[in-house]
Write a protein that holds these residues in place. Structure first.
Motif, PDB file in Angstrom:
ATOM      1  N   MET A   1       9.365  -8.335  11.807  1.00 60.16           N
ATOM      2  CA  MET A   1       9.532  -8.771  10.421  1.00 60.16           C
ATOM      3  C   MET A   1       9.579  -7.551   9.489  1.00 60.16           C
ATOM      4  O   MET A   1       8.843  -6.606   9.655  1.00 60.16           O
ATOM      5  CB  MET A   1       8.373  -9.668  10.009  1.00 60.16           C
ATOM      6  CG  MET A   1       8.303 -10.981  10.782  1.00 60.16           C
ATOM      7  SD  MET A   1       9.691 -12.052  10.438  1.00 60.16           S
ATOM      8  CE  MET A   1       9.249 -12.605   8.771  1.00 60.16           C
ATOM      9  N   ARG A   2      10.439  -7.600   8.542  1.00 60.05           N
ATOM     10  CA  ARG A   2      10.651  -6.498   7.615  1.00 60.05           C
ATOM     11  C   ARG A   2       9.355  -6.089   6.915  1.00 60.05           C
ATOM     12  O   ARG A   2       9.034  -4.922   6.841  1.00 60.05           O
ATOM     13  CB  ARG A   2      11.686  -6.997   6.587  1.00 60.05           C
ATOM     14  CG  ARG A   2      12.052  -6.019   5.532  1.00 60.05           C
ATOM     15  CD  ARG A   2      13.267  -5.179   5.936  1.00 60.05           C
ATOM     16  NE  ARG A   2      13.670  -4.271   4.882  1.00 60.05           N
ATOM     17  CZ  ARG A   2      12.928  -3.276   4.410  1.00 60.05           C
ATOM     18  NH1 ARG A   2      11.735  -3.085   4.892  1.00 60.05           N
ATOM     19  NH2 ARG A   2      13.370  -2.486   3.470  1.00 60.05           N
ATOM     20  N   LEU A   3       8.609  -7.084   6.440  1.00 58.97           N
ATOM     21  CA  LEU A   3       7.434  -6.759   5.632  1.00 58.97           C
ATOM     22  C   LEU A   3       6.339  -6.093   6.470  1.00 58.97           C
ATOM     23  O   LEU A   3       5.798  -5.066   6.084  1.00 58.97           O
ATOM     24  CB  LEU A   3       6.902  -8.036   4.970  1.00 58.97           C
ATOM     25  CG  LEU A   3       5.751  -7.808   3.996  1.00 58.97           C
ATOM     26  CD1 LEU A   3       6.203  -6.892   2.856  1.00 58.97           C
ATOM     27  CD2 LEU A   3       5.255  -9.118   3.432  1.00 58.97           C
ATOM     28  N   SER A   4       6.016  -6.662   7.633  1.00 65.48           N
ATOM     29  CA  SER A   4       4.931  -6.082   8.427  1.00 65.48           C
ATOM     30  C   SER A   4       5.325  -4.692   8.923  1.00 65.48           C
ATOM     31  O   SER A   4       4.492  -3.801   9.033  1.00 65.48           O
ATOM     32  CB  SER A   4       4.585  -6.993   9.598  1.00 65.48           C
ATOM     33  OG  SER A   4       5.712  -7.183  10.415  1.00 65.48           O
ATOM     34  N   ARG A   5       6.601  -4.486   9.182  1.00 67.85           N
ATOM     35  CA  ARG A   5       7.051  -3.164   9.601  1.00 67.85           C
ATOM     36  C   ARG A   5       6.841  -2.155   8.473  1.00 67.85           C
ATOM     37  O   ARG A   5       6.356  -1.048   8.700  1.00 67.85           O
ATOM     38  CB  ARG A   5       8.536  -3.223   9.968  1.00 67.85           C
ATOM     39  CG  ARG A   5       9.074  -1.925  10.467  1.00 67.85           C
ATOM     40  CD  ARG A   5      10.482  -2.087  11.033  1.00 67.85           C
ATOM     41  NE  ARG A   5      11.331  -0.978  10.626  1.00 67.85           N
ATOM     42  CZ  ARG A   5      11.141   0.274  11.030  1.00 67.85           C
ATOM     43  NH1 ARG A   5      10.170   0.544  11.869  1.00 67.85           N
ATOM     44  NH2 ARG A   5      11.921   1.230  10.614  1.00 67.85           N
TER      45      ARG A   5
ATOM     46  N   ILE B   1       4.635  -2.248   6.198  1.00 65.10           N
ATOM     47  CA  ILE B   1       3.199  -1.981   6.070  1.00 65.10           C
ATOM     48  C   ILE B   1       2.730  -1.018   7.145  1.00 65.10           C
ATOM     49  O   ILE B   1       1.949  -0.114   6.881  1.00 65.10           O
ATOM     50  CB  ILE B   1       2.409  -3.320   6.107  1.00 65.10           C
ATOM     51  CG1 ILE B   1       2.665  -4.080   4.810  1.00 65.10           C
ATOM     52  CG2 ILE B   1       0.916  -3.054   6.297  1.00 65.10           C
ATOM     53  CD1 ILE B   1       2.120  -5.487   4.802  1.00 65.10           C
ATOM     54  N   SER B   2       3.220  -1.145   8.370  1.00 60.54           N
ATOM     55  CA  SER B   2       2.762  -0.240   9.418  1.00 60.54           C
ATOM     56  C   SER B   2       3.264   1.183   9.163  1.00 60.54           C
ATOM     57  O   SER B   2       2.550   2.148   9.421  1.00 60.54           O
ATOM     58  CB  SER B   2       3.182  -0.743  10.796  1.00 60.54           C
ATOM     59  OG  SER B   2       4.575  -0.685  10.938  1.00 60.54           O
TER      60      SER B   2
ATOM     61  N   GLN C   1       3.709   2.430   6.234  1.00 64.28           N
ATOM     62  CA  GLN C   1       2.838   2.882   5.148  1.00 64.28           C
ATOM     63  C   GLN C   1       1.498   3.373   5.691  1.00 64.28           C
ATOM     64  O   GLN C   1       1.022   4.439   5.315  1.00 64.28           O
ATOM     65  CB  GLN C   1       2.638   1.706   4.195  1.00 64.28           C
ATOM     66  CG  GLN C   1       1.869   2.040   2.955  1.00 64.28           C
ATOM     67  CD  GLN C   1       1.935   0.886   1.966  1.00 64.28           C
ATOM     68  OE1 GLN C   1       2.827   0.049   2.023  1.00 64.28           O
ATOM     69  NE2 GLN C   1       0.994   0.817   1.070  1.00 64.28           N
ATOM     70  N   ARG C   2       0.913   2.610   6.611  1.00 66.83           N
ATOM     71  CA  ARG C   2      -0.374   3.004   7.177  1.00 66.83           C
ATOM     72  C   ARG C   2      -0.246   4.327   7.938  1.00 66.83           C
ATOM     73  O   ARG C   2      -1.113   5.180   7.884  1.00 66.83           O
ATOM     74  CB  ARG C   2      -0.900   1.922   8.129  1.00 66.83           C
ATOM     75  CG  ARG C   2      -1.222   0.613   7.451  1.00 66.83           C
ATOM     76  CD  ARG C   2      -2.574   0.064   7.888  1.00 66.83           C
ATOM     77  NE  ARG C   2      -3.652   0.864   7.339  1.00 66.83           N
ATOM     78  CZ  ARG C   2      -4.174   0.704   6.117  1.00 66.83           C
ATOM     79  NH1 ARG C   2      -3.744  -0.257   5.338  1.00 66.83           N
ATOM     80  NH2 ARG C   2      -5.129   1.475   5.684  1.00 66.83           N
TER      81      ARG C   2
END
Ligand code: ZN
Ligand code: ZN
Length: 82
Positions: free
Chosen positions: A1-5, A7-8, A10-11
Motif C-alpha cells: 500500500m502506498r501509505l504504509s510504504r 511511512i516505512s 520515513q521511519r
C-alpha cells in the motif's frame, strides 16, 4: 500500500538521521509528542519531477532547512548539497 510504504521510508530516514538534521547538521529543534526528534521529510527530487519515494531520494530536515529547500533564494544549490 502506498501509505504504509511512505511511512516505512520515513521511519528509515529518521533512523538514519539519528536526531541530526541532514541539512545543517544540528540536532532537531524540539521533540514531537512521541518524545522523538522532530524532522520533516523532504524529497530531494520532487515526486512530480519523477522522483521516487525511496530512501536515497528522501532526507530528514529540521523545519528551517526544509523551508529553505522550498523557499530560499539558494534553494537549488542547497538541495544539491544534500
Ligand atoms: Zn537543519
Ligand atoms: Zn520538501
Amino acid at each position: 500500500m502506498r501509505l504504509s510504504r511512505a511511512i516505512s521510508v520515513q521511519r528509515w530516514v529518521l533512523a538514519r538521521a539519528q536526531g541530526i538534521c541532514e541539512g545543517c547538521g544540528q540536532p532537531a529543534p524540539f521533540l514531537n509528542e512521541k518524545n522523538e526528534p522532530f524532522f520533516e521529510i523532504h524529497h530531494v527530487k520532487h515526486l512530480v519531477d519523477g522522483g521516487t519515494d525511496s530512501t536515497w531520494n528522501t532526507v530528514a530536515l529540521c523545519p528551517n532547512c526544509h523551508r529553505r529547500c522550498h523557499h530560499s533564494i539558494d534553494k537549488h544549490e542547497f538541495t544539491q548539497s544534500l
